[in-house]
Write an enzyme that holds these catalytic residues in place. Structure first.
Site, PDB file in Angstrom:
ATOM      1  N   ASP A  19       0.823  -1.208   0.000  1.00  0.00           N
ATOM      2  CA  ASP A  19       0.000   0.000   0.000  1.00  0.00           C
ATOM      3  C   ASP A  19       0.861   1.263   0.000  1.00  0.00           C
ATOM      4  OD1 ASP A  19      -2.282  -1.470  -0.068  1.00  0.00           O
ATOM      5  OD2 ASP A  19      -2.878  -1.124   2.006  1.00  0.00           O
ATOM      6  N   ASP A  66      -1.122  13.021  21.341  1.00  0.00           N
ATOM      7  CA  ASP A  66       0.126  12.852  20.595  1.00  0.00           C
ATOM      8  C   ASP A  66       0.005  13.432  19.190  1.00  0.00           C
ATOM      9  OD1 ASP A  66       1.146  11.584  22.775  1.00  0.00           O
ATOM     10  OD2 ASP A  66       1.228   9.584  21.882  1.00  0.00           O
ATOM     11  N   GLY A 114      -6.501   2.693   7.546  1.00  0.00           N
ATOM     12  CA  GLY A 114      -5.072   2.806   7.800  1.00  0.00           C
ATOM     13  C   GLY A 114      -4.769   3.330   9.185  1.00  0.00           C
ATOM     14  N   ALA A 125      -3.984   8.989  20.670  1.00  0.00           N
ATOM     15  CA  ALA A 125      -3.729   8.870  22.113  1.00  0.00           C
ATOM     16  C   ALA A 125      -4.129  10.140  22.869  1.00  0.00           C
ATOM     17  CB  ALA A 125      -2.252   8.531  22.368  1.00  0.00           C
ATOM     18  N   GLU A 160      -4.381  10.124   4.475  1.00  0.00           N
ATOM     19  CA  GLU A 160      -4.622  11.056   5.575  1.00  0.00           C
ATOM     20  C   GLU A 160      -3.577  12.151   5.632  1.00  0.00           C
ATOM     21  OE1 GLU A 160      -1.630   8.440   6.621  1.00  0.00           O
ATOM     22  OE2 GLU A 160      -3.653   7.608   6.812  1.00  0.00           O
TER      23      GLU A 160
END
Length: 294
Positions: free
Chosen positions: A74, A179, A191, A214, A150
């Site tokens: 990918d 994060d 993904g 996170a 993204e």
């Protein structure tokens, strides 16, 4: 028919798949043009029985290409879009890697699948992209300011959280203490976003997903918004800079830079074989519907 071929890496057994692809295309008298660095990699390895150095090479594509073959995983397909850009050339992903979520062809079916494609037995899956602008201008981002999967912001050189102030259509949404933050297309929902708790979204859906990485504020959850939205981010933290990633490409951006993320004005065309579908891919790649209980 003119076909461009691109790959990034050479790994164990690669020669088998490369020769199947090139051999299958040559039998059909297809004009083959290979990305110059990939051809160099091929010719460096003695396992390839035929010397392919006589093939033409490309550094950039143009509208004369009918198809673009991406050989790898990918990540190779994501790199392929930086060549195809807005030319509308359909991409055929040949999975020689592991998961291969975006791939058209799996290793075991290379010859059969190539014959299907050259016989026009396929459909096109149009995939939306995201584009990003920065205020002030960031020259690291500008040349290739789009992403198929993204656009994400991440902390840099620190273990401390960053604050991501987030606006949707000029309306304040929230500030994520985390994060980082991912803004994903439906294609990218399987993904990085998925690994951070985001939803799986059908690629034909007109949407994008905002997924925190996170988050410290535990009530922060992924949110799905229409893809005609404008997402504006402003990041601050203990360090002077942070990272912005566009698929696999990374740039350093200074604190307080404004990031403006929108749907790109063009799409990427992925070739899909007649007997394949997104639902079938989910079942096979995520092992849905399989009972693993003993």
């Amino acid at each position: 028919m003119k076909i461009g071929i691109y790959g990034q890496f050479y790994h164990k057994d690669s020669e088998t798949y490369i020769q199947l692809v090139l051999g299958g295309l040559q039998k059909k008298n297809v004009e083959i043009v290979i990305e110059e660095n990939f051809l160099s990699i091929i010719n460096e390895h003695q396992e390839i029985s035929k010397n392919f150095s006589t093939f033409e090479t490309f550094k950039e594509l143009d509208s004369s290409y009918d198809l673009f073959f991406s050989i790898g995983g990918d990540g190779t397909i994501l790199k392929s879009i930086t060549y195809v850009r807005d030319l509308g050339i359909p991409i055929v992903g040949i999975n020689t890697g592991r998961l291969g979520f975006l791939a058209t062809i799996q290793k075991k079916n290379i010859t059969e699948s190539i014959n299907q494609i050259l016989s026009n037995e396929y459909s096109i899956s149009e995939r939306s992209l995201l584009t990003i602008a920065t205020e002030p201008l960031n020259k690291e981002i500008e040349p290739l300011n789009f992403a198929l999967n993204e656009i994400a912001v991440n902390r840099k050189n620190t273990t401390s959280m960053i604050k991501v102030e987030t606006m949707v259509n000029d309306k304040y949404l929230t500030s994520y203490w985390s994060d980082g933050l991912i803004v994903s297309t439906p294609t990218g929902s399987t993904g990085y976003s998925l690994s951070c708790g985001g939803p799986v979204i059908d690629p034909s859906t007109n949407s994008m997903v905002i997924t925190p990485i996170a988050p410290h504020n535990l009530n922060a959850r992924p949110i799905v918004i229409p893809d005609n939205s404008t997402v504006t981010l402003k990041v601050s933290g203990r360090e002077d800079a942070y990272l912005v990633s566009l698929d696999s490409r990374i740039a350093t951006v200074e604190n307080e830079t404004t990031l403006i993320i929108k749907k790109a004005p063009f799409t990427i065309k992925l070739v899909q074989l007649s007997n394949d579908s997104f639902i079938k891919t989910l079942r096979e790649k995520l092992l849905w519907g399989e009972d693993k209980r003993n």
